[in-house]
Design a protein around this motif. Structure first.
Motif, mmCIF file in Angstrom:
data_model
loop_
_atom_site.group_PDB
_atom_site.id
_atom_site.type_symbol
_atom_site.label_atom_id
_atom_site.label_comp_id
_atom_site.label_asym_id
_atom_site.label_seq_id
_atom_site.Cartn_x
_atom_site.Cartn_y
_atom_site.Cartn_z
ATOM 1 N N ARG A 1 8.711 -5.056 0.955
ATOM 2 C CA ARG A 1 7.281 -5.340 1.003
ATOM 3 C C ARG A 1 6.815 -5.707 2.405
ATOM 4 N NH1 ARG A 1 5.433 -5.534 -4.203
ATOM 5 N NH2 ARG A 1 7.097 -5.497 -5.753
ATOM 6 N N GLY A 2 7.728 -6.216 3.230
ATOM 7 C CA GLY A 2 7.348 -6.578 4.584
ATOM 8 C C GLY A 2 7.072 -5.383 5.473
ATOM 9 N N ALA A 3 7.517 -4.175 5.038
ATOM 10 C CA ALA A 3 7.329 -2.979 5.852
ATOM 11 C C ALA A 3 6.017 -2.266 5.547
ATOM 12 C CB ALA A 3 8.495 -2.014 5.629
ATOM 13 N N LEU A 4 5.265 -2.754 4.551
ATOM 14 C CA LEU A 4 4.031 -2.082 4.141
ATOM 15 C C LEU A 4 2.878 -3.081 4.100
ATOM 16 C CD1 LEU A 4 5.508 -0.072 1.135
ATOM 17 C CD2 LEU A 4 4.885 0.864 3.358
ATOM 18 N N PRO A 5 1.669 -2.649 4.431
ATOM 19 C CA PRO A 5 0.517 -3.541 4.311
ATOM 20 C C PRO A 5 0.285 -3.917 2.848
ATOM 21 C CG PRO A 5 -0.189 -1.290 4.756
ATOM 22 C CD PRO A 5 1.298 -1.312 4.930
ATOM 23 N N ALA A 6 -0.213 -5.122 2.603
ATOM 24 C CA ALA A 6 -0.427 -5.604 1.239
ATOM 25 C C ALA A 6 -1.894 -5.489 0.855
ATOM 26 C CB ALA A 6 0.029 -7.051 1.125
ATOM 27 N N ILE A 7 -2.141 -5.054 -0.373
ATOM 28 C CA ILE A 7 -3.509 -4.900 -0.875
ATOM 29 C C ILE A 7 -3.606 -5.442 -2.304
ATOM 30 C CG2 ILE A 7 -3.960 -2.862 0.556
ATOM 31 C CD1 ILE A 7 -3.549 -1.145 -1.971
ATOM 32 N N PHE A 8 -4.815 -5.589 -2.788
ATOM 33 C CA PHE A 8 -5.095 -5.985 -4.170
ATOM 34 C C PHE A 8 -4.812 -4.764 -5.050
ATOM 35 C CE2 PHE A 8 -7.968 -9.235 -6.350
ATOM 36 C CZ PHE A 8 -7.643 -8.846 -7.640
ATOM 37 N N ASN A 9 -3.935 -4.901 -6.048
ATOM 38 C CA ASN A 9 -3.645 -3.759 -6.901
ATOM 39 C C ASN A 9 -4.941 -3.193 -7.484
ATOM 40 O OD1 ASN A 9 -1.742 -2.005 -8.375
ATOM 41 N ND2 ASN A 9 -2.570 -3.060 -10.181
ATOM 42 N N ASP B 1 0.853 -1.188 0.000
ATOM 43 C CA ASP B 1 0.000 0.000 0.000
ATOM 44 C C ASP B 1 0.892 1.243 0.000
ATOM 45 O OD1 ASP B 1 -1.854 1.968 0.305
ATOM 46 O OD2 ASP B 1 -2.738 1.189 2.149
ATOM 47 N N THR B 2 1.074 1.839 -1.169
ATOM 48 C CA THR B 2 1.998 2.964 -1.302
ATOM 49 C C THR B 2 1.454 4.245 -0.689
ATOM 50 O OG1 THR B 2 1.122 3.336 -3.544
ATOM 51 C CG2 THR B 2 3.125 2.032 -3.342
ATOM 52 N N ALA B 3 0.237 4.204 -0.171
ATOM 53 C CA ALA B 3 -0.281 5.373 0.547
ATOM 54 C C ALA B 3 0.311 5.451 1.948
ATOM 55 C CB ALA B 3 -1.806 5.314 0.627
ATOM 56 N N ASN B 4 1.050 4.404 2.341
ATOM 57 C CA ASN B 4 1.617 4.357 3.686
ATOM 58 C C ASN B 4 3.139 4.165 3.640
ATOM 59 O OD1 ASN B 4 -0.839 4.284 5.601
ATOM 60 N ND2 ASN B 4 -1.355 2.765 4.058
ATOM 61 N N ILE B 5 3.807 4.920 2.765
ATOM 62 C CA ILE B 5 5.258 4.825 2.630
ATOM 63 C C ILE B 5 5.941 5.303 3.911
ATOM 64 C CG2 ILE B 5 7.250 5.836 1.465
ATOM 65 C CD1 ILE B 5 5.986 3.785 -0.241
ATOM 66 N N THR B 6 6.934 4.541 4.380
ATOM 67 C CA THR B 6 7.722 4.933 5.547
ATOM 68 C C THR B 6 9.196 4.931 5.163
ATOM 69 O OG1 THR B 6 8.094 2.679 6.357
ATOM 70 C CG2 THR B 6 6.025 3.767 7.005
ATOM 71 N N SER B 7 10.049 5.280 6.106
ATOM 72 C CA SER B 7 11.486 5.309 5.848
ATOM 73 C C SER B 7 12.053 3.910 5.607
ATOM 74 C CB SER B 7 12.215 5.958 7.031
ATOM 75 O OG SER B 7 11.975 5.221 8.225
ATOM 76 N N ASP C 1 2.849 -0.055 -7.087
ATOM 77 C CA ASP C 1 4.185 -0.119 -6.504
ATOM 78 C C ASP C 1 5.275 0.231 -7.500
ATOM 79 O OD1 ASP C 1 3.791 -2.386 -8.020
ATOM 80 O OD2 ASP C 1 4.807 -3.739 -6.635
ATOM 81 N N GLY C 2 4.902 0.456 -8.765
ATOM 82 C CA GLY C 2 5.891 0.830 -9.766
ATOM 83 C C GLY C 2 5.425 1.948 -10.676
ATOM 84 N N ASP C 3 4.111 1.959 -10.972
ATOM 85 C CA ASP C 3 3.517 2.998 -11.825
ATOM 86 C C ASP C 3 4.186 3.088 -13.193
ATOM 87 O OD1 ASP C 3 1.661 3.659 -9.921
ATOM 88 O OD2 ASP C 3 2.774 5.361 -9.130
ATOM 89 N N THR C 4 4.690 1.969 -13.714
ATOM 90 C CA THR C 4 5.372 2.027 -15.012
ATOM 91 C C THR C 4 4.437 1.759 -16.183
ATOM 92 O OG1 THR C 4 5.939 -0.329 -14.977
ATOM 93 C CG2 THR C 4 7.498 1.201 -13.941
ATOM 94 N N ALA C 5 3.364 1.003 -15.964
ATOM 95 C CA ALA C 5 2.434 0.606 -17.033
ATOM 96 C C ALA C 5 3.151 -0.161 -18.142
ATOM 97 C CB ALA C 5 1.709 1.836 -17.609
ATOM 98 N N GLN C 6 4.212 -0.880 -17.801
ATOM 99 C CA GLN C 6 5.012 -1.602 -18.789
ATOM 100 C C GLN C 6 4.703 -3.090 -18.862
ATOM 101 O OE1 GLN C 6 9.015 -0.772 -17.558
ATOM 102 N NE2 GLN C 6 9.035 1.280 -18.430
ATOM 103 N N THR C 7 4.284 -3.689 -17.753
ATOM 104 C CA THR C 7 4.190 -5.145 -17.707
ATOM 105 C C THR C 7 3.181 -5.699 -18.703
ATOM 106 O OG1 THR C 7 4.860 -5.165 -15.380
ATOM 107 C CG2 THR C 7 3.761 -7.132 -16.227
ATOM 108 N N GLY C 8 1.977 -5.131 -18.763
ATOM 109 C CA GLY C 8 0.973 -5.620 -19.706
ATOM 110 C C GLY C 8 1.453 -5.592 -21.150
ATOM 111 N N PRO C 9 1.883 -4.420 -21.646
ATOM 112 C CA PRO C 9 2.384 -4.366 -23.023
ATOM 113 C C PRO C 9 3.561 -5.300 -23.278
ATOM 114 C CG PRO C 9 1.867 -2.163 -22.260
ATOM 115 C CD PRO C 9 1.728 -3.072 -21.066
#
Length: 289
Positions: A31-39, A14-20, A126-134
């Motif tokens: 990934r262990g430092a952040l809660p996990a959600i369905f993209n 969950d990138t809305a909860n970014i920490t140090s 978690d990446g915002d690249t929009a590359q994987t699908g294409p």
């Protein structure tokens, strides 16, 4: 007539909860430092596939690549009506960038086989690249349509199956016709994901992959049809040097959360003096120059 849809889904931090602690010393997401959600946009890709099945018949298979706990998103897919769920989990796939991830998923899709449509969310948060699908489409050597907003029509003709899709172009939209099989990336504006179905929650709430349970429980779940499929890189015939860290040329130097602190707005008069003042202000705070 029916259409077999494959949906690629991902469990993301969950990138809305970014920490140090959001980044490891190696430059990958902790990934262990952040809660996990369905993209989020993958939910809309799943809904599109379910709508295709509801309107035209067929089946929906979901596949996810990740650690055993990523089975949570597969259960969420089954709760919404997916017919089949597969987890591709292998430590050697860890630290895969979009190039390696798209290769691994394309191999999984080839292994599933006999598909008409592949759906992916436009991008993962978690990446915002929009590359994987294409990149998956390129590796499968199939057509791709990005930014899907509506599946307008599916039909079978003498030349084979084809689809008509409405896609967003940023400042408008266009209708695209494509022969199947094809891959589509789906926007969050495409639909409203359906809620969990109570009967399916009761049916699949204990569904698990083998890595989540011991051998005895796995056998019991298998007898009840609740043991989810779990694949490794060998199961999909992947070349190991194209997977994980070894197959990932992308290097991340820093992960941080940007917070905009200014409140309110500045009104600019539509005059030469107003525009000149705006430019001077932008130069003074180093937005320009």
């Amino acid at each position: 007539m029916g259409f077999h849809s494959i949906v690629c889904v991902k469990q993301v931090p969950d990138t809305a909860n970014i920490t140090s602690e959001a980044m490891t010393p190696e430059g990958t997401v902790n990934r262990g430092a952040l809660p996990a959600i369905f993209n989020p946009e993958d939910l809309h890709a799943l809904e599109t596939a379910l709508e295709v099945r509801d309107r035209f018949g067929g089946t929906v298979t979901v596949v996810s690549m990740g650690p055993p706990k990523a089975a949570e998103v597969l259960r969420a897919c089954l709760f919404r009506g997916a017919d089949r769920a597969i987890l591709l989990t292998d430590r050697r796939a860890a630290a895969s960038d979009t190039l390696a991830t798209s290769y691994i998923l394309s191999q999984a899709i080839r292994t599933i086989g006999n598909y008409d449509l592949v759906f992916c969310g436009r991008q993962a948060i978690d990446g915002d690249t929009a590359q994987t699908g294409p990149q998956i489409a390129e590796k499968l050597d199939i057509p791709q349509v990005t930014y899907l907003e509506e599946m307008v029509e599916l039909q079978e003709c003498s030349q084979g199956k084809k689809a008509k899709i409405r896609r967003n172009t940023g400042n408008g939209w266009e209708l695209v016709e494509v022969r199947l099989p094809a891959l589509m990336t789906v926007l969050e504006t495409a639909n409203e994901p359906r809620p969990l179905a109570a009967k399916k929650v009761l049916r699949y709430k204990h569904a698990s992959v083998p890595a989540e349970v011991d051998e005895a429980k796995a056998e019991a779940l298998k007898e009840r049809g609740l043991l989810l499929e779990q694949w490794t890189l060998e199961d999909i015939g992947a070349e190991l040097d194209r997977c994980g860290f070894a197959g990932s040329p992308t290097k991340v130097f820093r992960v941080e959360s940007i917070v905009l602190t200014k409140e309110g707005f500045t009104s600019v008069e539509p005059t030469e003096a107003g525009i000149a003042g705006l430019i001077q202000e932008l130069i003074s705070d180093r937005t320009l120059g």
